[in-house]
Design a protein around this motif. Structure first.
Motif, PDB file in Angstrom:
ATOM      1  N   THR A  59       0.706  -1.407   0.155  1.00  0.00           N
ATOM      2  CA  THR A  59      -0.040  -0.053  -0.030  1.00  0.00           C
ATOM      3  C   THR A  59       0.906   1.291  -0.022  1.00  0.00           C
ATOM      4  O   THR A  59       0.463   2.130  -0.771  1.00  0.00           O
ATOM      5  CB  THR A  59      -0.975   0.097   1.295  1.00  0.00           C
ATOM      6  OG1 THR A  59      -1.684  -1.397   1.198  1.00  0.00           O
ATOM      7  CG2 THR A  59      -1.934   1.111   1.194  1.00  0.00           C
ATOM      8  N   GLU A  60       2.051   1.029   0.620  1.00  0.00           N
ATOM      9  CA  GLU A  60       2.976   2.383   0.777  1.00  0.00           C
ATOM     10  C   GLU A  60       3.424   2.741  -0.518  1.00  0.00           C
ATOM     11  O   GLU A  60       3.710   3.965  -0.685  1.00  0.00           O
ATOM     12  CB  GLU A  60       4.077   1.901   1.940  1.00  0.00           C
ATOM     13  CG  GLU A  60       4.701   2.888   2.610  1.00  0.00           C
ATOM     14  CD  GLU A  60       6.096   2.532   3.159  1.00  0.00           C
ATOM     15  OE1 GLU A  60       5.956   1.348   3.376  1.00  0.00           O
ATOM     16  OE2 GLU A  60       6.887   3.086   3.508  1.00  0.00           O
ATOM     17  N   GLN A  63       1.696   5.648  -1.873  1.00  0.00           N
ATOM     18  CA  GLN A  63       2.119   7.179  -1.160  1.00  0.00           C
ATOM     19  C   GLN A  63       3.653   7.341  -1.668  1.00  0.00           C
ATOM     20  O   GLN A  63       3.904   8.431  -2.106  1.00  0.00           O
ATOM     21  CB  GLN A  63       2.203   6.767   0.251  1.00  0.00           C
ATOM     22  CG  GLN A  63       0.628   6.815   0.734  1.00  0.00           C
ATOM     23  CD  GLN A  63       0.104   5.611   1.784  1.00  0.00           C
ATOM     24  OE1 GLN A  63       1.133   5.239   2.261  1.00  0.00           O
ATOM     25  NE2 GLN A  63      -0.916   5.199   1.383  1.00  0.00           N
ATOM     26  N   ALA A 118      -4.735  -6.716   4.821  1.00  0.00           N
ATOM     27  CA  ALA A 118      -4.430  -5.504   5.334  1.00  0.00           C
ATOM     28  C   ALA A 118      -3.004  -5.590   5.725  1.00  0.00           C
ATOM     29  O   ALA A 118      -2.056  -4.372   5.482  1.00  0.00           O
ATOM     30  CB  ALA A 118      -5.379  -4.836   6.245  1.00  0.00           C
ATOM     31  N   ALA A 246      -6.880  -4.726   2.613  1.00  0.00           N
ATOM     32  CA  ALA A 246      -6.090  -3.334   2.547  1.00  0.00           C
ATOM     33  C   ALA A 246      -6.915  -2.548   1.710  1.00  0.00           C
ATOM     34  O   ALA A 246      -7.650  -2.752   0.684  1.00  0.00           O
ATOM     35  CB  ALA A 246      -4.911  -3.742   1.634  1.00  0.00           C
ATOM     36  N   THR A 248      -7.784   1.915   1.401  1.00  0.00           N
ATOM     37  CA  THR A 248      -7.603   3.541   1.727  1.00  0.00           C
ATOM     38  C   THR A 248      -8.783   4.468   1.180  1.00  0.00           C
ATOM     39  O   THR A 248      -9.292   3.728   0.067  1.00  0.00           O
ATOM     40  CB  THR A 248      -6.227   4.094   1.186  1.00  0.00           C
ATOM     41  OG1 THR A 248      -6.416   4.435  -0.098  1.00  0.00           O
ATOM     42  CG2 THR A 248      -5.308   3.175   1.586  1.00  0.00           C
ATOM     43  N   HIS A 250      -8.895   7.096  -0.407  1.00  0.00           N
ATOM     44  CA  HIS A 250      -8.696   7.581  -1.627  1.00  0.00           C
ATOM     45  C   HIS A 250      -8.718   6.653  -2.753  1.00  0.00           C
ATOM     46  O   HIS A 250      -9.247   6.809  -3.692  1.00  0.00           O
ATOM     47  CB  HIS A 250      -7.354   8.461  -1.475  1.00  0.00           C
ATOM     48  CG  HIS A 250      -7.004   9.240  -2.850  1.00  0.00           C
ATOM     49  ND1 HIS A 250      -7.889  10.087  -3.524  1.00  0.00           N
ATOM     50  CD2 HIS A 250      -6.144   9.052  -3.591  1.00  0.00           C
ATOM     51  CE1 HIS A 250      -7.322  10.518  -4.483  1.00  0.00           C
ATOM     52  NE2 HIS A 250      -6.262   9.853  -4.926  1.00  0.00           N
ATOM     53  N   ILE A 254      -7.000  -1.960  -2.235  1.00  0.00           N
ATOM     54  CA  ILE A 254      -5.376  -1.793  -2.717  1.00  0.00           C
ATOM     55  C   ILE A 254      -5.147  -3.194  -3.621  1.00  0.00           C
ATOM     56  O   ILE A 254      -5.630  -4.341  -2.965  1.00  0.00           O
ATOM     57  CB  ILE A 254      -4.462  -1.444  -1.495  1.00  0.00           C
ATOM     58  CG1 ILE A 254      -4.863  -0.173  -0.910  1.00  0.00           C
ATOM     59  CG2 ILE A 254      -3.147  -1.657  -2.177  1.00  0.00           C
ATOM     60  CD1 ILE A 254      -4.909   1.121  -1.766  1.00  0.00           C
TER      61      ILE A 254
END
Ligand code: ADP
Ligand code: CIR
Length: 343
Positions: A59-60, A63, A118, A246, A248, A250, A254
């Motif tokens: 997931t990171e 970002q 997650a 997982a 988010t 936005h 994921i």
């Protein structure tokens, strides 16, 4: 690593967005699971014919590498960066009566979603033991499925080639990972931790540790889209009691490939369209106008056979699950209408 020497053959969204400046900005970024810019772009580098060309390891990644992922995500899904993704899994909101009640055109309907646990890295970065952990937790959750959703799990490693080939040919099981997966790191330790769960009728299936850790699938012969969606949402609600996915606000659910973010849903029909198949320009114009995509009969990167095509929603993020299904429905209605005009 230096900025890649893209050739004329590289045509992916990755190639279009990865400028030398952006490359410099991101070249030393590493996620907590050790995923680097090289890992993100390798599939698109090795495969110049990639459409997208990037994968996330966790997931990171979305970002840390946002300056590369965000424009790709916007360009693919038409999704505004400032919007929040919304979910709607209510079957009562589907307005999609069987578009082909006599089964003249539609062979079968399938709706799948991708999900990842997650607390785990995604397939391109997961370790062998983590993959086995995902498998064990998923199989334990599936063992609790009730009624017509109950079934059995079959590990790929223990499956005979004969059974495997039959399941793949019948569209139930995934194929061995292709060159896009290979370069993304998705084929590592194959076939460890991979497998398939299905109920007796093979209308509810779960793929374990393919491109995403779980691909949750509802399918059946004919064009009853509503029934296929309702089965999927029942299964999802049961599974979510035992597994945490997982997500988010936005990006929604994921997934390892950015095309699957959001709903992670692909709703498809296998449909016979011989006249449109002989008039691809018209065929493509209709699919583009209705936000649907054409694939071949054996899934992504395969060809059509006997003018049977796989038609599915293209957008998955910034639209709800109900809207994904409505995209498919509208597209199919328009395609059948045009096919009838050409007959
Ligand atoms: P995914 O759907 O998970 O993105 P693929 O495009 O590779 O992956 O398709 C996976 C399998 O599902 C393939 O065997 C494909 O033929 C089968 N499939 C997809 N849609 C349908 C459908 N409507 N009916 C029957 N099989 C389908
Ligand atoms: C690619 O970049 O072409 C592959 N990694 C697949 C991307 C997702 N599929 C698609 O857009 N049809």
């Amino acid at each position: 690593m230096k900025h890649p020497d893209f050739t004329d053959k590289h045509e992916s969204l990755m190639e279009k967005n990865l400028t030398p400046d952006l490359f410099t900005q991101l070249q030393d970024v590493v996620t907590k699971n050790g995923f680097t810019l090289h890992d993100v772009i390798n599939s698109g580098l090795i495969n110049p014919d990639s459409n997208i060309g990037v994968y996330a390891g966790d997931t990171e990644s979305y970002q840390c590498f946002a300056p590369l992922f965000n424009p790709i995500i916007s360009q693919y899904h038409g999704f505004d960066e400032n919007t929040l993704h919304t979910t709607n899994l209510n079957p009562a909101d589907i307005d999609a009566n069987d578009p082909d009640p006599t089964n003249k055109y539609i062979v079968s309907t399938r709706i799948r979603v991708g999900r990842n646990l997650a607390d785990m890295p995604l397939g391109p970065a997961i370790t062998k033991s983590q993959r086995h952990d995902v498998e064990a937790r998923t199989v334990a959750a599936l063992a609790k499925m009730s009624g017509s959703l109950s079934g059995h799990y079959y590990a790929l490693a223990g499956m005979s080639d004969e059974v495997k080939t039959q399941l793949v040919n019948d569209h139930f099981l995934f194929k061995a990972g292709d060159r896009f997966f290979e370069a993304a790191g998705l084929n590592r330790d194959w076939p460890a931790g991979r497998g398939i769960y299905h109920n007796i009728d093979k209308t509810f299936l779960v793929w374990v540790n393919e491109e995403d850790q779980l691909r949750i699938i509802s399918m059946q012969a004919g064009g009853n889209i509503q029934q296929v969606f309702a089965r999927l949402t029942t299964a999802l609600a049961e599974l979510e009691q035992y597994l945490s996915f997982a997500f988010t606000p936005h990006l929604g659910y994921i997934s390892s490939c950015p095309t699957n973010l959001g709903t992670a849903m692909r709703a498809s029909v296998h449909i016979k369209l011989p006249c449109l198949g002989n008039n691809m320009a018209k065929f493509k114009a209709i699919t583009e106008a209705h936000h649907v995509q054409i694939r071949g009969i054996h899934g992504e990167h395969s060809e059509s056979e006997g003018h049977i095509y796989d038609i599915s929603n293209r957008r998955r993020l910034g639209v709800t699950e109900v809207e994904c299904v409505q995209d498919l429905y509208q597209g199919v209605v328009a395609l059948i209408a045009e096919e009838q005009l050409l007959e």
